[in-house]
Scaffold this active site. Structure first.
Site, PDB file in Angstrom:
ATOM      1  N   PHE A 101      -7.482 -20.444  41.156  1.00  0.00           N
ATOM      2  CA  PHE A 101      -8.980 -19.780  40.962  1.00  0.00           C
ATOM      3  C   PHE A 101      -8.681 -18.583  42.168  1.00  0.00           C
ATOM      4  CE2 PHE A 101     -12.440 -23.558  40.921  1.00  0.00           C
ATOM      5  CZ  PHE A 101     -12.312 -24.078  39.113  1.00  0.00           C
ATOM      6  N   ASP A 137     -14.093 -13.260  38.392  1.00  0.00           N
ATOM      7  CA  ASP A 137     -13.766 -12.491  39.683  1.00  0.00           C
ATOM      8  C   ASP A 137     -12.734 -11.318  40.096  1.00  0.00           C
ATOM      9  OD1 ASP A 137     -15.530 -14.035  40.323  1.00  0.00           O
ATOM     10  OD2 ASP A 137     -15.031 -14.997  41.914  1.00  0.00           O
ATOM     11  N   GLU A 177     -19.489 -18.351  48.497  1.00  0.00           N
ATOM     12  CA  GLU A 177     -17.460 -18.038  48.019  1.00  0.00           C
ATOM     13  C   GLU A 177     -17.228 -17.022  48.262  1.00  0.00           C
ATOM     14  OE1 GLU A 177     -18.357 -20.570  43.555  1.00  0.00           O
ATOM     15  OE2 GLU A 177     -19.287 -18.768  43.610  1.00  0.00           O
ATOM     16  N   TRP A 224     -23.830 -15.737  37.671  1.00  0.00           N
ATOM     17  CA  TRP A 224     -23.207 -16.831  36.730  1.00  0.00           C
ATOM     18  C   TRP A 224     -24.881 -17.235  36.525  1.00  0.00           C
ATOM     19  CZ3 TRP A 224     -19.045 -18.735  36.340  1.00  0.00           C
ATOM     20  CH2 TRP A 224     -17.978 -18.173  36.566  1.00  0.00           C
TER      21      TRP A 224
HETATM   22  C1  FRU Z   1     -16.528 -16.730  42.430  1.00  0.00           C
HETATM   23  C2  FRU Z   1     -16.157 -18.583  41.773  1.00  0.00           C
HETATM   24  C3  FRU Z   1     -15.163 -18.511  43.091  1.00  0.00           C
HETATM   25  C4  FRU Z   1     -13.682 -19.450  42.336  1.00  0.00           C
HETATM   26  C5  FRU Z   1     -13.589 -18.487  41.041  1.00  0.00           C
HETATM   27  C6  FRU Z   1     -13.773 -19.859  39.865  1.00  0.00           C
HETATM   28  O1  FRU Z   1     -16.954 -16.435  41.629  1.00  0.00           O
HETATM   29  O2  FRU Z   1     -16.698 -19.368  42.098  1.00  0.00           O
HETATM   30  O3  FRU Z   1     -15.525 -19.545  44.127  1.00  0.00           O
HETATM   31  O4  FRU Z   1     -12.414 -19.455  42.998  1.00  0.00           O
HETATM   32  O5  FRU Z   1     -15.176 -18.111  40.866  1.00  0.00           O
HETATM   33  O6  FRU Z   1     -13.257 -18.841  38.288  1.00  0.00           O
END
Ligand code: FRU
Length: 525
Positions: A105, A49, A225, A323
């Site tokens: 994160f 991200d 997310e 993902w």
């Molecule tokens: C989204 C995510 C977020 C998290 C991050 C972890 O792609 O899963 O929710 O903060 O990536 O790398």
């Protein structure tokens, strides 16, 4: 092609000077198989991200989920790059590293202009990062703060972290903005398994009070997310604005893998309600899903904070990946790219307020050699190779008028047994990217495929604005109400460009193609 050779030279020389002899299996950075030439990628290792997008003191900051130690997800830390034009990026050291078993994160950065947090120095407003601390030992996710008073070059973690802890295992991705009518800060963050977002308010970025929750709604079959929330004017309707809530939806249980959806509605400082063409509805599953991007590779997008009012744009970018197969991509020594920065607008089309995305105008800086084709009616395949139009780092603006053809459009990255289709199905009114024959897809059974989004013609025409960058295609169709972002892995020789129709003829009203410059040439912006 000229830029291509220059890049090769620059980096061959640079690597000899700085690294001595290189491992023979590696290409110079920028020339590796599939390496994007004008999209942001880290020189090496895993990236997901975008985080903390913020404009401050003439610089756009791009932080990102980064594994400093490997090419798969892990040890999450905030990588960092800055740009003065959203096109050329300077890579900086890791900004906030994983520490004491706490991974860093996703989250956001704001400029605390009034020093409400007290983290500033005299006359220097701090940059304040709110991110999720993923605490392995305690198995919880908390919201934590870090701050910088040197233009984001160094960061200190707040000694009283966490600032928000509900003892939850999944509670993440805070996006913060200043809500002037409050006046207070608002944080929106995800409750992933509940398919909800939560809103909080604060006066000092440290103490946070719960306002409300929204969801489940729209696409709720997988975790939620990385939300974002912002207000936008409606084009052509002076004085009218609406709020846009964007939410990324996880890959599990979804054939299409992960994707990003949006809701148009109203935020009153406490909560968000969807407005479906005049009717306000609460948080119900009845709300129809509206996808931000109909391709497979646009996720976790967030917008820049603090773009000056004189500029007034809302700009965002997303992780160009999914993902479902993200960790299997056949690239090295890096894995993961960010999308092009896109300007966001709202506009009523066919009676409904749509989110429009358009590549930022700064990208025109990359244009090099230019080709134009006169209006022509064609049937079957029209190869542009004879006119010298080939390449794998291209920008294309094409306008078609359907004739008798059932489908028409562009074939990109054409080579031996390889092609990527960007087309329009006139009967169904859909725009599509077909990557079933794009090149490598053996790394995941779900990678190959054809992806579609609805598109209403305007004035009897179909407008396609396309960016090809070695291993990606971004298609902005119509006025940007339908966008498709897809990764592709063609062989380097597949550089042909063709027009195609099936089942009849179509008219090409206009075609412009630019070769785009590489960011790896080392040339000054
Ligand atoms: C989204 C995510 C977020 C998290 C991050 C972890 O792609 O899963 O929710 O903060 O990536 O790398």
């Amino acid at each position: 092609m000229i830029a291509f050779r220059k890049a090769l030279l620059t980096f061959a020389t640079a690597s000899l000077l700085t690294c001595g002899a290189r491992e023979p299996q590696f290409q110079p950075p920028g020339q590796e198989l599939y390496r994007p030439q004008f999209h942001f990628t880290p020189a090496q290792n895993w990236m997901n991200d975008p985080n903390g997008l913020v404009f401050f003191d003439g610089e756009y900051h791009l932080f990102y989920q980064y594994n400093p130690f490997g090419i798969r997800w892990g040890h999450m830390s905030w990588g960092h790059a800055v740009s003065r034009d959203l096109v050329h990026w300077e890579h900086l050291p890791v900004a906030i590293p994983e520490k004491d078993g706490v991974m860093i994160f996703s989250g956001s950065v704001v400029v605390d202009w009034k020093n409400s947090s007290g983290f500033g120095r005299a006359g220097v407003p701090p940059l304040v990062a709110l991110y999720t601390g993923h605490r392995e030992r305690e198995r919880i996710q908390t919201q934590d703060v870090a701050y910088s008073t040197d233009n984001g070059r160094t960061w200190k973690q707040y000694e009283k972290n966490p600032v928000l802890d509900r003892g939850l295992a999944d509670f993440r991705d805070p996006k913060v903005f200043w809500y002037e009518p409050g006046p207070y800060w608002v944080m929106v963050l995800a409750l992933p398994p509940e398919r909800k977002v939560s809103f909080y308010s604060s006066r000092d970025l440290k103490q946070w009070d719960h306002l409300s929750d929204f969801g489940p709604a729209g696409a709720a079959e997988s975790i939620w997310e990385v939300p974002d929330l912002f207000e936008l004017p409606i084009e052509g309707e002076p004085g009218h604005t609406k709020w846009v809530l964007t939410v990324s939806v996880g890959a599990d249980g979804r054939e299409a893998g992960s994707a990003c959806q949006y809701f148009v509605g109203h935020f009153d400082g406490r909560g968000f309600a969807v407005e479906n063409d005049g009717t306000t509805s609460g948080a119900t599953r009845e709300v129809p899903t509206r996808w931000v991007d109909y391709g497979r590779d646009f996720y976790a997008a967030i917008s820049f904070s603090d773009i000056p009012r004189q500029d007034g744009r809302r700009i965002w970018l997303g992780w160009m990946n999914n993902w479902q197969y993200g960790q299997d991509l056949p690239t090295e020594p890096w894995r993961g790219a960010q999308s092009l920065p896109r300007e966001l607008k709202l506009k009523r089309l066919q009676g409904r307020v749509h989110l429009l995305q358009k590549p930022v105008q700064e990208l025109t800086k990359l244009r090099e050699q230019h080709f134009r084709l006169p209006e022509t009616t064609f049937e079957g395949i029209l190869s542009l190779q004879k006119q010298g139009i080939v390449g794998k780092a291209l920008e294309i603006q094409a306008e078609f008028e359907p004739g008798t053809a059932s489908e028409f459009g562009l074939k990109l990255c054409v080579g031996k047994g390889e092609e990527t289709l960007v087309g329009f199905d006139a009967k169904q009114g859909i725009v599509f990217v077909d990557r079933t024959r794009s090149g490598r897809s053996d790394f995941h059974p779900r990678f190959a495929g054809r992806h579609t989004g609805p598109l209403a013609m305007q004035g009897g025409r179909v407008h396609l604005h396309v960016f090809v960058d070695w291993s990606s295609v971004e298609v902005f169709a119509g006025e940007g109400e339908t966008v498709l972002t897809d990764l592709i892995f063609p062989s380097p020789e597949s550089q042909g460009l063709e027009l195609f129709t099936t089942g009849g003829s179509a008219k090409l009203a206009s075609l412009e193609v630019w070769e785009l410059r590489s960011l790896w040439t080392g040339a000054a912006p």
